[in-house]
Design a protein around this motif. Sequence first.
Motif, PDB file in Angstrom:
ATOM      1  N   MET A 228      33.906  46.087  39.557  1.00  0.00           N
ATOM      2  CA  MET A 228      35.372  45.726  39.342  1.00  0.00           C
ATOM      3  C   MET A 228      36.100  46.272  40.732  1.00  0.00           C
ATOM      4  O   MET A 228      36.881  45.445  41.167  1.00  0.00           O
ATOM      5  CB  MET A 228      35.747  46.402  38.196  1.00  0.00           C
ATOM      6  CG  MET A 228      37.078  45.875  37.705  1.00  0.00           C
ATOM      7  SD  MET A 228      37.118  44.019  37.331  1.00  0.00           S
ATOM      8  CE  MET A 228      36.372  43.867  35.682  1.00  0.00           C
ATOM      9  N   LEU A 229      35.888  47.356  41.189  1.00  0.00           N
ATOM     10  CA  LEU A 229      36.660  47.822  42.322  1.00  0.00           C
ATOM     11  C   LEU A 229      36.465  46.866  43.362  1.00  0.00           C
ATOM     12  O   LEU A 229      37.229  46.419  44.116  1.00  0.00           O
ATOM     13  CB  LEU A 229      36.442  49.191  42.590  1.00  0.00           C
ATOM     14  CG  LEU A 229      37.046  49.835  43.957  1.00  0.00           C
ATOM     15  CD1 LEU A 229      38.455  49.807  43.790  1.00  0.00           C
ATOM     16  CD2 LEU A 229      36.377  51.519  44.377  1.00  0.00           C
ATOM     17  N   ALA A 230      35.100  46.688  43.579  1.00  0.00           N
ATOM     18  CA  ALA A 230      34.619  45.735  44.926  1.00  0.00           C
ATOM     19  C   ALA A 230      35.192  44.450  44.605  1.00  0.00           C
ATOM     20  O   ALA A 230      35.689  43.736  45.715  1.00  0.00           O
ATOM     21  CB  ALA A 230      33.320  45.767  44.981  1.00  0.00           C
ATOM     22  N   SER A 231      35.332  43.873  43.504  1.00  0.00           N
ATOM     23  CA  SER A 231      35.759  42.663  43.372  1.00  0.00           C
ATOM     24  C   SER A 231      37.423  42.442  43.608  1.00  0.00           C
ATOM     25  O   SER A 231      37.658  41.427  44.169  1.00  0.00           O
ATOM     26  CB  SER A 231      35.471  42.025  41.752  1.00  0.00           C
ATOM     27  OG  SER A 231      36.375  42.839  40.812  1.00  0.00           O
ATOM     28  N   ILE A 232      38.083  43.307  43.182  1.00  0.00           N
ATOM     29  CA  ILE A 232      39.590  43.382  43.699  1.00  0.00           C
ATOM     30  C   ILE A 232      39.880  43.327  45.164  1.00  0.00           C
ATOM     31  O   ILE A 232      40.475  42.506  45.544  1.00  0.00           O
ATOM     32  CB  ILE A 232      40.353  44.556  43.030  1.00  0.00           C
ATOM     33  CG1 ILE A 232      40.033  44.396  41.450  1.00  0.00           C
ATOM     34  CG2 ILE A 232      41.601  44.780  43.491  1.00  0.00           C
ATOM     35  CD1 ILE A 232      40.870  45.810  40.661  1.00  0.00           C
ATOM     36  N   VAL A 233      38.943  44.226  45.693  1.00  0.00           N
ATOM     37  CA  VAL A 233      38.938  44.159  47.160  1.00  0.00           C
ATOM     38  C   VAL A 233      38.720  42.911  47.947  1.00  0.00           C
ATOM     39  O   VAL A 233      39.225  42.390  48.668  1.00  0.00           O
ATOM     40  CB  VAL A 233      38.091  45.284  47.862  1.00  0.00           C
ATOM     41  CG1 VAL A 233      38.100  45.283  49.501  1.00  0.00           C
ATOM     42  CG2 VAL A 233      38.541  46.864  47.374  1.00  0.00           C
ATOM     43  N   HIS A 234      37.705  42.412  47.245  1.00  0.00           N
ATOM     44  CA  HIS A 234      37.027  40.908  47.746  1.00  0.00           C
ATOM     45  C   HIS A 234      37.859  39.952  47.708  1.00  0.00           C
ATOM     46  O   HIS A 234      38.156  39.008  48.306  1.00  0.00           O
ATOM     47  CB  HIS A 234      35.619  40.791  47.404  1.00  0.00           C
ATOM     48  CG  HIS A 234      34.509  41.715  47.791  1.00  0.00           C
ATOM     49  ND1 HIS A 234      33.637  42.149  47.208  1.00  0.00           N
ATOM     50  CD2 HIS A 234      34.545  42.270  48.995  1.00  0.00           C
ATOM     51  CE1 HIS A 234      32.699  43.017  47.689  1.00  0.00           C
ATOM     52  NE2 HIS A 234      33.421  43.095  49.281  1.00  0.00           N
ATOM     53  N   ILE A 235      38.494  39.782  46.611  1.00  0.00           N
ATOM     54  CA  ILE A 235      39.633  38.840  46.131  1.00  0.00           C
ATOM     55  C   ILE A 235      40.781  38.835  47.184  1.00  0.00           C
ATOM     56  O   ILE A 235      41.065  37.617  47.696  1.00  0.00           O
ATOM     57  CB  ILE A 235      40.184  38.815  44.536  1.00  0.00           C
ATOM     58  CG1 ILE A 235      38.918  38.719  43.674  1.00  0.00           C
ATOM     59  CG2 ILE A 235      41.261  37.954  44.593  1.00  0.00           C
ATOM     60  CD1 ILE A 235      39.360  38.623  42.222  1.00  0.00           C
ATOM     61  N   VAL A 236      41.163  40.142  47.336  1.00  0.00           N
ATOM     62  CA  VAL A 236      42.498  40.094  48.216  1.00  0.00           C
ATOM     63  C   VAL A 236      41.886  39.962  49.815  1.00  0.00           C
ATOM     64  O   VAL A 236      42.970  39.207  50.297  1.00  0.00           O
ATOM     65  CB  VAL A 236      42.838  41.585  48.300  1.00  0.00           C
ATOM     66  CG1 VAL A 236      43.983  42.085  49.242  1.00  0.00           C
ATOM     67  CG2 VAL A 236      43.433  42.016  47.007  1.00  0.00           C
TER      68      VAL A 236
END
Length: 608
Positions: A228-236
């Motif tokens: 979930m942390l990685a997904s936030i970074v990758h979306i940004v």
Amino acid sequence: MKIIEGEFGCPVSHMFSYVSDEPVASASFGQVYQGRTVDGSLVAIKVQRPDLLPSVLRDIYILRLGLAFIRKIAKRRSNISLYGDELGRGFVGELDYNIEAANATKFMEVHSRYPFMLVPKVLKQLTRKRVLTMEWVAGENPKDLLSLSKGVSEKFTQASDNQKLEAKSRLLDLVNKGVEASLVQLLETGLLHADPHPGNLRYTPEGRVGFLDFGLLCMMERKHQRAMLASIVHIVNGDWASVVYDLTEMDVVPPKTNLRRVTMDLEDALGEVTFEDGIPEIKFSKVLGKIWSVAFKYHFRMPPYYTLVLRSLASLEGLAVAADGTFKTFQAAYPYVVRKLLSENSLETRRLLNQAIFNKRKEFQWQKIDAFLKLASARTNFKYNSEVLPEPDMKSMNVASLVEISDAYSLDRAIATPERALHTANLCVRLLLSKESIVIRRLIMTANAKSLARDLISRDALMFRVLLSKVIADVVYQWMLSATGLKRVMETKIQTPMTTGKNEGHLVLAEEPSTLMVLQAAVKDRRIQLMFTKFVRELREEPVLMIRVSWNVFLISVSSAAVGLHRFLVFFLKEDGARFLDDKVKKMKIWLMEFSKRTANLEIQGIL
């Protein structure tokens, strides 16, 4: 009252000195009354409605039949009836308030270290299977704050403009803290409040977010937290292929799904998203809608924790947007993510940080670093007391400490005064030396030194060199004050004013370690020496670049020394400096007079 007496086996007056005649709120399976214990404590008493179990079991059975029918009509491969089973287990569990009491206690213990979150204490001696007694949470309902800010309710039609603005401010503060509380549960503790709608939140007079109703909690796996942390970074970052991989790690994308096709569809759905200061210029609900459209096409699974988090953030954004149409959930959430990346020393966070800051050649992407620093210091999430915070110990200093101290002094980085440059550099060096900043030091060690050197001597880095010159000039200035003895005069008599843009405060030089002391500690620090040695060793491979860097260092040193000397002379020629000089001259005259008298006495005595 009969249910309370039936559960405790004694009259209500034996447990409570007061119970409201009418319920003050309604819960899923009960009603909430306000009361007082016999010792005078204000409490919330949750009483279950009678004969609920047969009704709940019947509804769950009907739900399972409906889900099975939908699965057959929609021709879905996954067994969606399992969602009914999961929901049924939760509902049956909610019928036992002893379980909810244990949930509330666990939630409070896990989140007690977060001061902006308030969880009421359970009174175990006044809790039974159908009666739950907890501390009363005094606070405003988010919906009431929204109505007051808009003035749409009959209750608030007479509210003044000032009251409406204050209500809007409190609502946005609640939403920002609610977003961070959701991220804390998601990325830190892994224990999620399973019913996070606005009705279960309160904004307390102290500015904290109060949580209510703990019938259901959801525990996340560590693997899902990392994804979930990685997904936030990758979306940004707009890295949609990595987002699809993250969804796979979250167990959202089913096995044997064509990930390339999913990535292409996700890029088509979200490819038009624009970015401002490294943040997507799009509302979270819109991103969620686009992801849902892809999810239905490829039969994504929706784990309970995933649904809860999305629901929580979407409902909070809905409240905020109703009060302020410019609110963006990503802008509220990403500063927390950045600070976590900069402070948590784990393999996963370091990998994400490298992806976010470096390109494939291990060169810094300065635009992203600039956005990271802005976001890491963004404190629009919270209303802090304007009083100056105590200086933390250098060894325990972390990113959060740096941010809070910077806020306490209200530094406006847009105005590059020497005092601001000094203070910012002081904090940065202290942060670099702190025990908690191993992530930042590793980041510097990983960087391409040649690329970093080229960037530092480029035209784009002019402001950085100006800042460095001001810091060195202040070091020279402090050294001259110390050498002449003027520093004690300055520390005791002079305060340096700093205009913050809104308020005007005073920073006493003696309140924080001097930049000279901090830089001396940095020079002696073995870790800094190691980074400098690596930097120089790599620069030696390109003599021309080494000469250019050396020339820039020489120019900075000369100009800084000149500025420092000028500041010293200006101070020395002011009234305090002149008075100090007069005192020195007077003392010299007195000493000479005493010396003359003693010499004369010795001559009279015939000794000389």
